[in-house]
Enzyme design. Sequence first.
Site, PDB file in Angstrom:
ATOM      1  N   SER A 190      86.680 117.456  39.370  1.00  0.00           N
ATOM      2  CA  SER A 190      85.471 117.512  40.176  1.00  0.00           C
ATOM      3  C   SER A 190      84.338 116.972  39.304  1.00  0.00           C
ATOM      4  O   SER A 190      83.956 117.604  38.318  1.00  0.00           O
ATOM      5  CB  SER A 190      85.202 118.961  40.583  1.00  0.00           C
ATOM      6  OG  SER A 190      83.943 119.080  41.205  1.00  0.00           O
ATOM      7  N   LYS A 246      87.419 114.233  42.840  1.00  0.00           N
ATOM      8  CA  LYS A 246      86.394 114.727  43.766  1.00  0.00           C
ATOM      9  C   LYS A 246      85.048 114.387  43.153  1.00  0.00           C
ATOM     10  O   LYS A 246      84.846 114.576  41.951  1.00  0.00           O
ATOM     11  CB  LYS A 246      86.583 116.233  43.940  1.00  0.00           C
ATOM     12  CG  LYS A 246      85.416 117.018  44.481  1.00  0.00           C
ATOM     13  CD  LYS A 246      85.870 118.434  44.839  1.00  0.00           C
ATOM     14  CE  LYS A 246      84.918 119.494  44.371  1.00  0.00           C
ATOM     15  NZ  LYS A 246      85.382 120.863  44.687  1.00  0.00           N
ATOM     16  N   LYS A 279      80.839 114.990  43.512  1.00  0.00           N
ATOM     17  CA  LYS A 279      79.794 115.773  44.150  1.00  0.00           C
ATOM     18  C   LYS A 279      78.821 114.808  44.817  1.00  0.00           C
ATOM     19  O   LYS A 279      78.502 113.737  44.260  1.00  0.00           O
ATOM     20  CB  LYS A 279      79.062 116.627  43.114  1.00  0.00           C
ATOM     21  CG  LYS A 279      79.930 117.729  42.509  1.00  0.00           C
ATOM     22  CD  LYS A 279      80.247 118.814  43.529  1.00  0.00           C
ATOM     23  CE  LYS A 279      80.989 119.965  42.875  1.00  0.00           C
ATOM     24  NZ  LYS A 279      81.296 121.028  43.848  1.00  0.00           N
ATOM     25  N   ASP A 286      82.293 116.454  47.780  1.00  0.00           N
ATOM     26  CA  ASP A 286      81.902 117.858  47.988  1.00  0.00           C
ATOM     27  C   ASP A 286      80.375 117.943  47.975  1.00  0.00           C
ATOM     28  O   ASP A 286      79.733 117.581  46.988  1.00  0.00           O
ATOM     29  CB  ASP A 286      82.496 118.721  46.862  1.00  0.00           C
ATOM     30  CG  ASP A 286      82.231 120.214  47.052  1.00  0.00           C
ATOM     31  OD1 ASP A 286      81.606 120.591  48.057  1.00  0.00           O
ATOM     32  OD2 ASP A 286      82.659 120.996  46.168  1.00  0.00           O
ATOM     33  N   GLU A 337      84.154 118.079  51.637  1.00  0.00           N
ATOM     34  CA  GLU A 337      84.145 119.528  51.416  1.00  0.00           C
ATOM     35  C   GLU A 337      82.750 120.097  51.667  1.00  0.00           C
ATOM     36  O   GLU A 337      81.761 119.583  51.141  1.00  0.00           O
ATOM     37  CB  GLU A 337      84.593 119.784  49.972  1.00  0.00           C
ATOM     38  CG  GLU A 337      84.682 121.243  49.564  1.00  0.00           C
ATOM     39  CD  GLU A 337      85.196 121.402  48.126  1.00  0.00           C
ATOM     40  OE1 GLU A 337      85.752 120.421  47.569  1.00  0.00           O
ATOM     41  OE2 GLU A 337      85.034 122.484  47.557  1.00  0.00           O
ATOM     42  N   ASP A 363      84.927 125.523  51.710  1.00  0.00           N
ATOM     43  CA  ASP A 363      84.979 126.229  50.425  1.00  0.00           C
ATOM     44  C   ASP A 363      84.119 127.490  50.587  1.00  0.00           C
ATOM     45  O   ASP A 363      84.609 128.551  50.988  1.00  0.00           O
ATOM     46  CB  ASP A 363      84.469 125.275  49.322  1.00  0.00           C
ATOM     47  CG  ASP A 363      84.264 125.935  47.964  1.00  0.00           C
ATOM     48  OD1 ASP A 363      84.483 127.143  47.832  1.00  0.00           O
ATOM     49  OD2 ASP A 363      83.849 125.232  47.005  1.00  0.00           O
ATOM     50  N   LYS A 419      89.980 129.291  46.505  1.00  0.00           N
ATOM     51  CA  LYS A 419      89.644 129.791  45.163  1.00  0.00           C
ATOM     52  C   LYS A 419      90.006 131.270  45.169  1.00  0.00           C
ATOM     53  O   LYS A 419      89.367 132.063  45.872  1.00  0.00           O
ATOM     54  CB  LYS A 419      88.146 129.626  44.881  1.00  0.00           C
ATOM     55  CG  LYS A 419      87.692 128.173  44.838  1.00  0.00           C
ATOM     56  CD  LYS A 419      86.195 128.063  44.595  1.00  0.00           C
ATOM     57  CE  LYS A 419      85.773 126.593  44.512  1.00  0.00           C
ATOM     58  NZ  LYS A 419      84.304 126.430  44.480  1.00  0.00           N
ATOM     59  N   GLY A 470      88.344 125.466  41.801  1.00  0.00           N
ATOM     60  CA  GLY A 470      88.060 126.074  40.515  1.00  0.00           C
ATOM     61  C   GLY A 470      86.605 126.441  40.473  1.00  0.00           C
ATOM     62  O   GLY A 470      85.818 126.035  41.345  1.00  0.00           O
TER      63      GLY A 470
HETATM   64  O1  OSB Z   1      82.097 123.632  44.963  1.00  0.00           O
HETATM   65  O2  OSB Z   1      84.045 123.553  44.165  1.00  0.00           O
HETATM   66  C1  OSB Z   1      82.828 123.749  44.013  1.00  0.00           C
HETATM   67  C2  OSB Z   1      82.141 124.372  40.311  1.00  0.00           C
HETATM   68  C3  OSB Z   1      81.265 125.420  40.401  1.00  0.00           C
HETATM   69  C4  OSB Z   1      80.868 125.882  41.623  1.00  0.00           C
HETATM   70  C5  OSB Z   1      81.357 125.289  42.783  1.00  0.00           C
HETATM   71  C6  OSB Z   1      82.270 124.253  42.715  1.00  0.00           C
HETATM   72  C7  OSB Z   1      82.637 123.755  41.456  1.00  0.00           C
HETATM   73  C8  OSB Z   1      83.494 122.597  41.265  1.00  0.00           C
HETATM   74  C9  OSB Z   1      84.208 122.435  39.935  1.00  0.00           C
HETATM   75  O3  OSB Z   1      83.613 121.727  42.077  1.00  0.00           O
HETATM   76  C10 OSB Z   1      85.565 123.060  39.975  1.00  0.00           C
HETATM   77  C11 OSB Z   1      86.222 123.108  38.612  1.00  0.00           C
HETATM   78  O4  OSB Z   1      86.346 122.063  37.971  1.00  0.00           O
HETATM   79  O5  OSB Z   1      86.623 124.202  38.193  1.00  0.00           O
HETATM   80 MG    MG Z   2      83.272 123.146  46.648  1.00  0.00          MG
END
Ligand code: OSB
Ligand code: MG
Length: 385
Positions: free
Chosen positions: A152, A178, A180, A205, A230, A255, A279, A307
Amino acid sequence: MSGPTRTPPVGFPLEDEAVPAIDHADLLLVRLPFVQPFSISSATWTCKEALLLRLEGSGVTAWGECVADPDPFYAPETTTSARHLITEFLLPLVEPGVTLGEIDRRFGRVRGNRMAKATVENALVDLVAKARGVPLHALLGGTLRKVPSGISIGLQETPADLVREVAAAVGKRYHRVKVKVKKGKDVDFVAAVRDRFPDLPLMADANGDYTLEDAPHLARLDAYGLTMIEQPLSYADIHQHAILARELKTPLCLDESIHDLADFEAALALGACRVLNLKQGRVGGLLESLRILRHAAERGVPVWSGGMDETGIGRAVNIHLQTVDGFTLPGDTSETARYFHEDLVDPPVVLDEEGTVDVPPGAGFGAVVVPERLERLTLRVERLR
Ligand code: OSB
Ligand code: MG
């Protein structure tokens, strides 16, 4: 006795495991600097600050990591709210000899606060596994010994910066990427990545940055063959996602909106998502995750493991869980080095030549907390029992 619960026993062997003797329970607050800041549409984090529950008993030490952040910018729970719930309401419900299924029913009386619940449940499951000398995946009924990777990538300044980050991930053989996105950092950024990597399994996301009025804009992302988008809309919404889903070709994934099986059922019934980011730390832990996985598998709904930038403790739990049937897509399972110069545990998570991650061997979650690093990275310790 506990109050009513919406989730009856469902017959996972894990539910019948009894809580072993517990000599001590401690809450620790740890802080691990990130290799680089991580930005999502609603927050930027420069370090991972996490609450850990340590249980000592039956000759072993077990751990549960809380996925809540110190702030309420991703989810309403915080490290401070979780501390309150764990100390005042959840840990008092934990008695040796009681089964994990019964603990789960007792926790049902406490509304919400699923990150706090997962912390205690994770620690209890690790304690059971270590007391029996078996790895977590054995208690979960998981069969895989390697799981796929995914990364991510946080918000970047420019499309060129994002392409550079994605190129590094592709070089590492991550199975899917992924990125952001947020308003003003979406179509151009995704287009630049897609232009450079036409065949890469790619998704975006938004962490709730858009509203329904943005539907025509979000529909522009349909041109880039994303596997899913997402959480485009509010962290608290299901209904409007169902409306948006009808405006887009790209599948939606939820999510933040999904806290338990009931939320997932509602989202599926409404057509609010076609994919789930599961999660375990967000839905109350491993038992609820198993229920959700079974529900998804019975309906053929794709699920992947998200995660929360966890330390090696929570990261290992997510990896063990992914050995269970029902995960159909690579998740946010990245190697330790992309988050931290130094983790609490050894060995670190690494990708092999195929971009695959090994399930850590050993009892419980498998990796081992290094005392000297724990001491250096701990801000506060509190003995609860
Ligand atoms: O939206 O999935 C999310 C990290 C912190 C809070 C929200 C999210 C995330 C990530 C990173 O996308 C996930 C990871 O690499 O553990
Ligand atoms: Mg997310």
